[in-house]
Design a protein around this motif. Structure first.
Motif, PDB file in Angstrom:
ATOM      1  N   ARG A   1       8.283   3.825  11.690  1.00 42.00           N
ATOM      2  CA  ARG A   1       9.335   2.978  12.293  1.00 42.00           C
ATOM      3  C   ARG A   1       9.311   3.082  13.811  1.00 42.00           C
ATOM      4  NH1 ARG A   1      14.345   5.364  10.598  1.00 42.00           N
ATOM      5  NH2 ARG A   1      13.885   6.688  12.375  1.00 42.00           N
ATOM      6  N   ASP A   2       9.388   4.299  14.335  1.00 45.63           N
ATOM      7  CA  ASP A   2       9.564   4.500  15.766  1.00 45.63           C
ATOM      8  C   ASP A   2       8.259   4.408  16.551  1.00 45.63           C
ATOM      9  OD1 ASP A   2      12.183   4.905  14.994  1.00 45.63           O
ATOM     10  OD2 ASP A   2      12.045   7.087  15.089  1.00 45.63           O
ATOM     11  N   ALA A   3       7.203   5.000  16.041  1.00 46.90           N
ATOM     12  CA  ALA A   3       5.939   5.001  16.771  1.00 46.90           C
ATOM     13  C   ALA A   3       5.157   3.706  16.577  1.00 46.90           C
ATOM     14  CB  ALA A   3       5.078   6.193  16.344  1.00 46.90           C
ATOM     15  N   LEU A   4       5.244   3.113  15.383  1.00 50.97           N
ATOM     16  CA  LEU A   4       4.448   1.921  15.100  1.00 50.97           C
ATOM     17  C   LEU A   4       5.251   0.632  15.058  1.00 50.97           C
ATOM     18  CD1 LEU A   4       2.009   3.314  12.386  1.00 50.97           C
ATOM     19  CD2 LEU A   4       1.712   3.220  14.870  1.00 50.97           C
ATOM     20  N   GLY A   5       6.582   0.738  15.071  1.00 51.10           N
ATOM     21  CA  GLY A   5       7.419  -0.455  15.136  1.00 51.10           C
ATOM     22  C   GLY A   5       7.642  -1.191  13.829  1.00 51.10           C
ATOM     23  N   LEU A   6       7.322  -0.570  12.695  1.00 50.42           N
ATOM     24  CA  LEU A   6       7.597  -1.205  11.411  1.00 50.42           C
ATOM     25  C   LEU A   6       9.089  -1.162  11.136  1.00 50.42           C
ATOM     26  CD1 LEU A   6       4.522  -0.602  11.275  1.00 50.42           C
ATOM     27  CD2 LEU A   6       4.813  -0.349   8.830  1.00 50.42           C
TER      28      LEU A   6
ATOM     29  N   VAL B   1      10.629   4.596   0.470  1.00 51.79           N
ATOM     30  CA  VAL B   1      11.028   3.751   1.593  1.00 51.79           C
ATOM     31  C   VAL B   1       9.937   2.702   1.763  1.00 51.79           C
ATOM     32  CG1 VAL B   1      11.486   3.609   4.075  1.00 51.79           C
ATOM     33  CG2 VAL B   1      12.356   5.556   2.760  1.00 51.79           C
ATOM     34  N   HIS B   2      10.340   1.444   1.804  1.00 54.91           N
ATOM     35  CA  HIS B   2       9.420   0.342   2.074  1.00 54.91           C
ATOM     36  C   HIS B   2       9.607  -0.088   3.524  1.00 54.91           C
ATOM     37  CE1 HIS B   2       8.837  -1.148  -2.339  1.00 54.91           C
ATOM     38  NE2 HIS B   2       8.400   0.069  -2.140  1.00 54.91           N
ATOM     39  N   LEU B   3       8.492  -0.195   4.246  1.00 52.14           N
ATOM     40  CA  LEU B   3       8.495  -0.657   5.627  1.00 52.14           C
ATOM     41  C   LEU B   3       7.632  -1.908   5.710  1.00 52.14           C
ATOM     42  CD1 LEU B   3       7.948   2.810   5.901  1.00 52.14           C
ATOM     43  CD2 LEU B   3       9.142   2.100   7.951  1.00 52.14           C
ATOM     44  N   GLU B   4       7.954  -2.778   6.665  1.00 48.57           N
ATOM     45  CA  GLU B   4       7.201  -4.014   6.810  1.00 48.57           C
ATOM     46  C   GLU B   4       6.682  -4.186   8.225  1.00 48.57           C
ATOM     47  OE1 GLU B   4       9.843  -7.095   5.425  1.00 48.57           O
ATOM     48  OE2 GLU B   4       9.261  -6.742   3.347  1.00 48.57           O
ATOM     49  N   ALA B   5       5.483  -4.738   8.298  1.00 47.77           N
ATOM     50  CA  ALA B   5       4.876  -5.159   9.561  1.00 47.77           C
ATOM     51  C   ALA B   5       4.617  -6.647   9.442  1.00 47.77           C
ATOM     52  CB  ALA B   5       3.576  -4.407   9.807  1.00 47.77           C
TER      53      ALA B   5
ATOM     54  N   ASP C   1       4.317 -10.655   5.670  1.00 43.67           N
ATOM     55  CA  ASP C   1       4.624  -9.253   5.900  1.00 43.67           C
ATOM     56  C   ASP C   1       3.669  -8.373   5.105  1.00 43.67           C
ATOM     57  OD1 ASP C   1       6.741 -10.016   7.468  1.00 43.67           O
ATOM     58  OD2 ASP C   1       8.247  -9.704   5.922  1.00 43.67           O
ATOM     59  N   THR C   2       3.278  -7.267   5.696  1.00 42.05           N
ATOM     60  CA  THR C   2       2.534  -6.240   4.994  1.00 42.05           C
ATOM     61  C   THR C   2       3.511  -5.114   4.710  1.00 42.05           C
ATOM     62  OG1 THR C   2       0.495  -6.823   6.100  1.00 42.05           O
ATOM     63  CG2 THR C   2       0.609  -4.621   5.128  1.00 42.05           C
ATOM     64  N   ARG C   3       3.584  -4.700   3.465  1.00 44.00           N
ATOM     65  CA  ARG C   3       4.540  -3.676   3.069  1.00 44.00           C
ATOM     66  C   ARG C   3       3.819  -2.343   2.875  1.00 44.00           C
ATOM     67  NH1 ARG C   3       9.764  -4.486  -0.571  1.00 44.00           N
ATOM     68  NH2 ARG C   3      10.108  -5.776   1.237  1.00 44.00           N
TER      69      ARG C   3
ATOM     70  N   VAL D   1       0.877  -1.156   0.000  1.00 42.15           N
ATOM     71  CA  VAL D   1       0.000   0.000   0.000  1.00 42.15           C
ATOM     72  C   VAL D   1       0.920   1.213   0.000  1.00 42.15           C
ATOM     73  CG1 VAL D   1      -1.723   1.311   1.301  1.00 42.15           C
ATOM     74  CG2 VAL D   1      -1.844  -1.193   1.231  1.00 42.15           C
ATOM     75  N   GLY D   2       0.724   2.109  -0.954  1.00 46.88           N
ATOM     76  CA  GLY D   2       1.586   3.286  -1.089  1.00 46.88           C
ATOM     77  C   GLY D   2       0.913   4.540  -0.577  1.00 46.88           C
ATOM     78  N   ILE D   3       1.712   5.385   0.074  1.00 39.52           N
ATOM     79  CA  ILE D   3       1.226   6.655   0.617  1.00 39.52           C
ATOM     80  C   ILE D   3       2.215   7.743   0.223  1.00 39.52           C
ATOM     81  CG2 ILE D   3       0.596   7.945   2.695  1.00 39.52           C
ATOM     82  CD1 ILE D   3       0.249   5.175   4.087  1.00 39.52           C
ATOM     83  N   VAL D   4       1.706   8.800  -0.417  1.00 42.39           N
ATOM     84  CA  VAL D   4       2.556   9.938  -0.783  1.00 42.39           C
ATOM     85  C   VAL D   4       2.628  10.889   0.400  1.00 42.39           C
ATOM     86  CG1 VAL D   4       2.864  11.875  -2.374  1.00 42.39           C
ATOM     87  CG2 VAL D   4       1.950   9.694  -3.213  1.00 42.39           C
ATOM     88  N   VAL D   5       3.855  11.280   0.762  1.00 46.53           N
ATOM     89  CA  VAL D   5       4.089  12.139   1.927  1.00 46.53           C
ATOM     90  C   VAL D   5       4.866  13.382   1.520  1.00 46.53           C
ATOM     91  CG1 VAL D   5       4.027  10.166   3.505  1.00 46.53           C
ATOM     92  CG2 VAL D   5       6.221  10.939   2.586  1.00 46.53           C
TER      93      VAL D   5
END
Length: 144
Positions: free
Chosen positions: A24-29, A56-60, A67-69, A9-13
């Motif tokens: 990464r820090d708040a949600l732990g991905l 940047v790709h993060l995984e949970a 894994d959810t990317r 799932v992509g999110i533009v920031v």
């Protein structure tokens, strides 16, 4: 038609560093990958001439081991400088699916599906294709 597998799932920031810190820090991905795509790789694929993107790709990790990317993207130029409704608008989202053969998938798209561009290779050794769903949401297909 080929079976689709969920890819990301992509999110533009507007601020990639801040967004990465949050996920990464708040949600732990965990950060899985970081890369840049130039206009030859991404601009034409998303229909925004001259656009480049920092990704940047993060995984949970799920309980079942899958894994959810999450894909965070900061575009240059940002959407404020481009057409309204473009995928490089801050807050734009898309869902990404993976297929084994993107050319075969493309050839078998129903006539009512209008791709943003033909499948194209990008700098990270894969090919991508974008189109919109009936509500105008972006859908990406990546060759995996």
């Amino acid at each position: 038609m080929q079976e689709l597998q969920t890819h990301h799932v992509g999110i533009v920031v507007s601020d990639l560093d801040e967004a990465v810190s949050f996920y990464r820090d708040a949600l732990g991905l965990s950060v899985a990958d970081e890369f840049t795509l130039t206009e030859d790789g991404i601009g034409t694929a998303i229909g925004v001439d001259g656009a480049t993107g920092e990704f940047v790709h993060l995984e949970a990790c799920g309980d079942d081991g899958d894994d959810t990317r999450i894909e965070l993207i900061e575009y240059d130029p940002a959407g404020d400088d481009c057409t309204a409704g473009a995928i490089n608008q801050v807050g734009a989202k898309h869902v990404g699916f993976a297929v084994e053969d993107i050319e075969e998938f493309y050839e078998n798209l129903p006539d009512e599906v209008e791709p943003v561009s033909e499948p194209q290779a990008i700098e990270i050794d894969t090919s991508i294709l974008f189109f919109r769903d009936p509500e105008g949401n972006f859908v990406e297909v990546v060759e995996a």
